[in-house]
Scaffold this motif. Structure first.
Motif, PDB file in Angstrom:
ATOM      1  N   THR A  80       0.824  -1.221   0.000  1.00  0.00           N
ATOM      2  CA  THR A  80       0.000   0.000   0.000  1.00  0.00           C
ATOM      3  C   THR A  80       0.855   1.267   0.000  1.00  0.00           C
ATOM      4  N   CYS A  81       2.141   1.117   0.272  1.00  0.00           N
ATOM      5  CA  CYS A  81       3.056   2.281   0.322  1.00  0.00           C
ATOM      6  C   CYS A  81       3.745   2.536  -1.014  1.00  0.00           C
ATOM      7  N   TRP A  82       3.271   1.907  -2.095  1.00  0.00           N
ATOM      8  CA  TRP A  82       4.005   1.989  -3.362  1.00  0.00           C
ATOM      9  C   TRP A  82       4.169   3.418  -3.869  1.00  0.00           C
ATOM     10  N   LYS A  83       3.189   4.285  -3.594  1.00  0.00           N
ATOM     11  CA  LYS A  83       3.309   5.678  -4.050  1.00  0.00           C
ATOM     12  C   LYS A  83       4.483   6.377  -3.370  1.00  0.00           C
ATOM     13  N   LYS A  84       4.697   6.063  -2.096  1.00  0.00           N
ATOM     14  CA  LYS A  84       5.833   6.652  -1.379  1.00  0.00           C
ATOM     15  C   LYS A  84       7.162   6.214  -1.986  1.00  0.00           C
ATOM     16  N   VAL A  85       7.199   4.940  -2.426  1.00  0.00           N
ATOM     17  CA  VAL A  85       8.425   4.432  -3.059  1.00  0.00           C
ATOM     18  C   VAL A  85       8.739   5.233  -4.319  1.00  0.00           C
ATOM     19  N   LEU A  86       7.718   5.501  -5.134  1.00  0.00           N
ATOM     20  CA  LEU A  86       7.936   6.182  -6.411  1.00  0.00           C
ATOM     21  C   LEU A  86       8.374   7.636  -6.260  1.00  0.00           C
ATOM     22  N   ILE A  87       8.128   8.223  -5.094  1.00  0.00           N
ATOM     23  CA  ILE A  87       8.595   9.602  -4.888  1.00  0.00           C
ATOM     24  C   ILE A  87       9.879   9.635  -4.056  1.00  0.00           C
ATOM     25  N   GLY A  88      10.441   8.432  -3.792  1.00  0.00           N
ATOM     26  CA  GLY A  88      11.764   8.379  -3.177  1.00  0.00           C
ATOM     27  C   GLY A  88      11.810   8.185  -1.687  1.00  0.00           C
ATOM     28  N   GLU A  89      10.681   7.918  -1.045  1.00  0.00           N
ATOM     29  CA  GLU A  89      10.690   7.712   0.403  1.00  0.00           C
ATOM     30  C   GLU A  89      11.206   6.316   0.750  1.00  0.00           C
ATOM     31  N   ILE A  90      11.876   6.202   1.886  1.00  0.00           N
ATOM     32  CA  ILE A  90      12.374   4.915   2.366  1.00  0.00           C
ATOM     33  C   ILE A  90      11.274   4.234   3.174  1.00  0.00           C
TER      34      ILE A  90
END
Length: 483
Positions: free
Chosen positions: A356-366
């Motif tokens: 569910t955190c995939w959007k955070k991954v795409l903007i560079g969040e760890i």
């Protein structure tokens, strides 16, 4: 002691030898360049700074006759010397182009003109220019299928796309060529053959300079930006060259100024753009040694090669990457995996509860240290795979194969593959160990490699290559950086 036998003499001879190795050999005395100079002079251009020469490594190029200072104009080519779509429209082809429906593309107009003028031979006013153009090119579209098969997978796919594009370009233009029959005594099928049109297409694609032109109704909607610039197109490429180039609307000349000084009798180079070696080979037919933009492309099948086959969410993850344009242009560069590659791997390594955190991954969040380390581990395995594949292909081909060339025994574009240096990583970047206690976020992988294929190049390709190690696996010029 005999004259010339002392230490000082040896040092002088060594310096002279080194200087002669890098110095170009003047070719302005050759008949084709003498005729080209006369032709250019008739069109109000006479250059005092540059002369044609042949250089070790880059082949045919332009050499400075005097030292050039920073900001100095190195060439100012009048509009009368340029071959543009206006040139074509003013010619015998103009009326046929104007009435043809659907309107032909600007590139088709230029290619048609080149083939027609080459067929005209001595009767062509453009003969002096045509005579100095390469007789053959080394873009992948010109290579034999068995050579293309040795290219890295992403480049191989692009090469096949290029071949399909050119084939469609030719086949879709057959009716237009048939309409030109009144201009020729021979059958147009024999004049506008596939080989003739391939040569013309490569001429435009590899040698044209960029120059924006206003759209016209007689042409298709494709941008009209390709212009052939005789003499100027002898300038070779270097990724480090610093010049300013543009068409000057006031002087009506295409001008190039150097942004750095250049010594006397040195090759004058320009930069065709910040292209990696895949792009350089595809578009120009050569690769550049120690290219700062060099990279290794990771295809989709390699991207998922080392991921768990039991991951039931893998198709969903791939769909997310595809929907957000994260499945293409994934690369290793001089400094390791690109941000795009690591981002894609981080998303693919997400646990089910993290998806569910995939959007955070795409903007560079760890997301987690575990995810960071897992993505780096996969990147390392992919890198090992490329190295292993590279060695296998090189061992298979480097021993017995010798390239055959069409022009003066030269390899493609003047570059020669060189040795593998022990301990060097694929693109010159040395990978190291993922050390205990280090943050998984930094790229510190453990790979000691024996792979750096240096290819000395930078020239426009003028000969057709056979096989060379530079075509295999993850070599520096076409696979790993520097390749």
């Amino acid at each position: 002691m005999k004259n010339g036998g002392g230490r000082t003499s040896r040092i002088r001879r060594r310096k002279l030898f080194t200087s002669s190795e890098s110095r170009g050999v003047n070719e302005s005395y050759k008949p084709e360049f003498i005729e080209l100079k006369k032709w250019l002079k008739d069109r109000k251009f006479e250059d005092t700074n540059l002369i044609p020469a042949r250089f070790p490594g880059t082949g045919r190029g332009l050499m400075s006759k005097t030292s050039l200072r920073e900001g100095q104009m190195i060439i100012s080519l009048p509009e009368s010397c340029l071959l543009t779509t206006d040139t074509v429209l003013r010619s015998y082809l103009g009326a046929y182009i104007a009435k043809w429906q659907p309107p032909p593309s600007p590139v088709l107009a230029l290619c048609t003109f080149l083939v027609s003028e080459k067929h005209a031979g001595d009767r062509s006013p453009w003969k002096p220019y045509l005579e100095v153009l390469p007789k053959a090119y080394t873009c992948p579209v010109c290579l034999e299928p068995e050579v293309v098969n040795l290219l890295p997978r992403p480049l191989k796919a692009k090469a096949r796309e290029q071949r399909t594009h050119v084939q469609e370009f030719v086949s879709s233009s057959r009716d237009f060529f048939s309409s030109l029959q009144p201009l020729f005594s021979e059958a147009v099928e024999s004049i506008f053959s596939y080989s003739a049109l391939l040569w013309a297409w490569c001429t435009v694609n590899t040698r044209a300079v960029y120059m924006e032109r206003a759209p016209r109704q007689c042409f298709s909607a494709e941008p009209d930006t390709c212009v052939l610039a005789p003499f100027l197109d002898l300038l070779n490429h270097s990724p480090d060259a610093q010049v300013k180039a543009a068409f000057n609307e006031e002087t009506r000349c295409y001008e190039i100024r150097t942004a750095v000084s250049c010594g006397k009798h040195q090759e004058v180079l320009i930069c065709y753009g910040p292209h990696d070696n895949h792009r350089l080979l595809l578009e120009y037919g050569f690769v550049s040694v120690r290219n700062p933009h060099a990279c290794v492309y990771v295809s989709k099948d390699i991207l998922v090669k080392y991921l768990p086959s039991t991951d039931k969410r893998m198709n969903q993850k791939i769909s997310i990457l595809e929907d957000h344009d994260f499945i293409e242009n994934l690369t290793f560069g001089w400094d390791g995996p690109s941000w795009r590659l690591l981002t894609a791997l981080k998303l693919l390594c997400l646990e089910a509860e993290e998806l569910t955190c995939w959007k955070k991954v795409l903007i560079g969040e760890i997301i987690s240290d575990t995810n960071e380390k897992a993505s780096l581990d996969i990147a390392q395995k992919i890198c090992h795979y490329f190295i292993k594949e590279s060695k296998a292909v090189l061992q298979k081909n480097i021993g017995g194969w010798r390239s055959e060339v069409l022009e003066e025994g030269r390899s493609p574009g003047g570059w020669q593959s060189e040795v593998l240096e022990e301990g060097r990583s694929p693109g010159g970047w040395k990978s190291e160990v993922l050390e205990e206690g280090r943050s998984p976020g930094g790229w510190r992988s453990e790979i000691k490699v024996s792979a750096e294929l240096a290819s000395s190049g930078g020239s426009r390709a003028e000969s057709v290559p056979g096989l060379s190690p530079c075509f295999c696996g993850c070599w520096q010029s076409l696979g790993f950086p520097g390749l």
